[in-house]
Write an enzyme that holds these catalytic residues in place. Structure first.
Site, PDB file in Angstrom:
ATOM      1  N   THR A  64       0.859  -1.189   0.000  1.00  0.00           N
ATOM      2  CA  THR A  64       0.000   0.000   0.000  1.00  0.00           C
ATOM      3  C   THR A  64       0.893   1.235   0.000  1.00  0.00           C
ATOM      4  O   THR A  64       1.989   1.206   0.558  1.00  0.00           O
ATOM      5  CB  THR A  64      -0.889  -0.028   1.265  1.00  0.00           C
ATOM      6  OG1 THR A  64      -1.853  -1.052   1.096  1.00  0.00           O
ATOM      7  CG2 THR A  64      -1.581   1.291   1.520  1.00  0.00           C
ATOM      8  N   VAL A  76     -13.954  -3.718   1.486  1.00  0.00           N
ATOM      9  CA  VAL A  76     -13.261  -2.446   1.655  1.00  0.00           C
ATOM     10  C   VAL A  76     -12.500  -2.511   2.965  1.00  0.00           C
ATOM     11  O   VAL A  76     -13.049  -2.916   3.992  1.00  0.00           O
ATOM     12  CB  VAL A  76     -14.268  -1.271   1.663  1.00  0.00           C
ATOM     13  CG1 VAL A  76     -13.569   0.039   1.995  1.00  0.00           C
ATOM     14  CG2 VAL A  76     -14.971  -1.172   0.315  1.00  0.00           C
ATOM     15  N   HIS A  86      -3.075  -4.760   8.026  1.00  0.00           N
ATOM     16  CA  HIS A  86      -4.282  -5.597   7.972  1.00  0.00           C
ATOM     17  C   HIS A  86      -5.526  -4.756   8.271  1.00  0.00           C
ATOM     18  O   HIS A  86      -5.836  -4.453   9.421  1.00  0.00           O
ATOM     19  CB  HIS A  86      -4.136  -6.740   8.975  1.00  0.00           C
ATOM     20  CG  HIS A  86      -5.109  -7.846   8.736  1.00  0.00           C
ATOM     21  ND1 HIS A  86      -4.927  -9.112   9.212  1.00  0.00           N
ATOM     22  CD2 HIS A  86      -6.286  -7.869   8.050  1.00  0.00           C
ATOM     23  CE1 HIS A  86      -5.952  -9.866   8.833  1.00  0.00           C
ATOM     24  NE2 HIS A  86      -6.774  -9.139   8.129  1.00  0.00           N
ATOM     25  N   THR A 128      -0.858   1.515   6.935  1.00  0.00           N
ATOM     26  CA  THR A 128      -0.913   0.336   6.082  1.00  0.00           C
ATOM     27  C   THR A 128      -1.004  -0.890   6.982  1.00  0.00           C
ATOM     28  O   THR A 128      -0.719  -0.802   8.168  1.00  0.00           O
ATOM     29  CB  THR A 128       0.321   0.261   5.162  1.00  0.00           C
ATOM     30  OG1 THR A 128       0.213  -0.899   4.336  1.00  0.00           O
ATOM     31  CG2 THR A 128       1.627   0.166   5.942  1.00  0.00           C
ATOM     32  N   ASP A 159      -9.315  -0.600   5.573  1.00  0.00           N
ATOM     33  CA  ASP A 159      -9.162   0.631   6.363  1.00  0.00           C
ATOM     34  C   ASP A 159      -8.865   1.863   5.513  1.00  0.00           C
ATOM     35  O   ASP A 159      -9.200   2.993   5.895  1.00  0.00           O
ATOM     36  CB  ASP A 159      -7.990   0.462   7.340  1.00  0.00           C
ATOM     37  CG  ASP A 159      -6.689   0.169   6.594  1.00  0.00           C
ATOM     38  OD1 ASP A 159      -6.635  -0.859   5.883  1.00  0.00           O
ATOM     39  OD2 ASP A 159      -5.751   0.979   6.682  1.00  0.00           O
TER      40      ASP A 159
HETATM   41  N1  ASP Z   1      -4.534  -1.713   4.623  1.00  0.00           N
HETATM   42  C1  ASP Z   1      -4.787  -2.286   3.326  1.00  0.00           C
HETATM   43  C2  ASP Z   1      -6.111  -3.016   3.368  1.00  0.00           C
HETATM   44  O1  ASP Z   1      -6.354  -3.751   4.295  1.00  0.00           O
HETATM   45  C3  ASP Z   1      -3.735  -3.228   2.862  1.00  0.00           C
HETATM   46  C4  ASP Z   1      -2.315  -2.832   3.147  1.00  0.00           C
HETATM   47  O2  ASP Z   1      -2.050  -1.769   3.670  1.00  0.00           O
HETATM   48  O3  ASP Z   1      -1.428  -3.602   2.816  1.00  0.00           O
HETATM   49  O4  ASP Z   1      -6.847  -2.892   2.441  1.00  0.00           O
END
Ligand code: ASP
Length: 244
Positions: free
Chosen positions: A115, A144, A168, A166, A146
């Site tokens: 991300t 969708v 989970h 960024t 965060d």
């Molecule tokens: N936070 C992002 C999501 O969960 C993914 C990521 O940052 O790697 O969509």
């Protein structure tokens, strides 16, 4: 950064369970607390640009799916063919995911994440934050995370600072991570202390893997993550710093 195929944003994004790309992005202006975000948009090369248009041209904060795509069309933003966003590397990853060889939890432990996010402070004391993502590999259609949720994927407030997150998404949303980091700054923490506290909190509370980039109102930067890596770079007083 969305155009750089290294990252899980724009071109090079992870594929969802049906093998196509749905993108989320947010931008926030710390002076006005104005926010624009889009979620689960398809065939858009630069969703963060669309998010900015939502902020500047509408009375809304978040447009999703077909509505966001219709808005893009209305303002003359050109759409791209899906194949322009999908890389062979991601088709391979998707195939493994389909065979059940890798779970989302494992992905966050093992894969360098991609991300992209940015935080900025100008010489007038104005903050901005933005984040853009293809989400997590193999996600359900319409999922969708965060990123486009204000206070989760990003937050900017001229009184305190700016944060981009960024990691989970399902866990970041439960902690409201970006705003939580801002709250730590409000309580007197520096950018680095606040970043560390945010990552400690998500780990202790949910065993969540995440990363944040932060600037506070004194111009201090903070970078913290508990993922295997998080590439970062910043410019301060004309000097460039970077790490991975
Ligand atoms: N936070 C992002 C999501 O969960 C993914 C990521 O940052 O790697 O969509």
């Amino acid at each position: 950064m969305e155009d750089d195929p290294t990252f899980d944003a724009g071109k090079g994004s992870f594929l969802n369970e049906e093998g196509f790309v749905e993108l989320d992005a947010i931008i926030m202006d710390g002076a006005t607390l104005n926010v624009g975000a889009v979620a689960a948009v398809r065939n858009i090369k630069n969703p963060v640009v669309l998010a900015r248009k939502v902020m500047e041209l509408t009375e809304h904060v978040l447009l999703v799916g077909e509505g966001a795509n219709r808005f893009a069309k209305k303002i003359g933003m050109k759409t791209v063919d899906l194949s322009e966003l999908v890389l062979e590397r991601e088709i391979e990853r998707w195939k493994k995911f389909k065979e059940g060889k890798i779970s989302i939890e494992k992905l966050f432990e093992q894969t360098p994440r991609g991300t992209v996010g940015a935080v900025a402070l100008d010489k007038h004391g104005n903050f901005a934050a933005a984040t853009s993502t293809g989400g997590v590999a193999g996600k359900m259609v319409g999922r969708v995370g965060d990123t486009p949720i204000v206070g989760c994927g990003a937050y900017a407030d001229n009184n305190y600072g700016a944060v981009s997150s960024t990691g989970h998404g399902e866990k970041i949303m439960k902690i409201v991570l970006a705003k939580e980091v801002i709250n730590f700054i409000a309580q007197g923490c520096s950018a680095q202390e606040a970043a560390d506290k945010g990552i400690k909190l998500i780990w202790e509370r949910l065993k969540g893997r995440a990363g944040v980039i932060v600037i506070d109102k004194n111009g201090n930067t903070g970078i913290s993550y508990n993922t295997p890596r998080m590439a970062y770079a910043y410019v301060k007083n004309g000097k460039v710093y970077s790490g991975i």
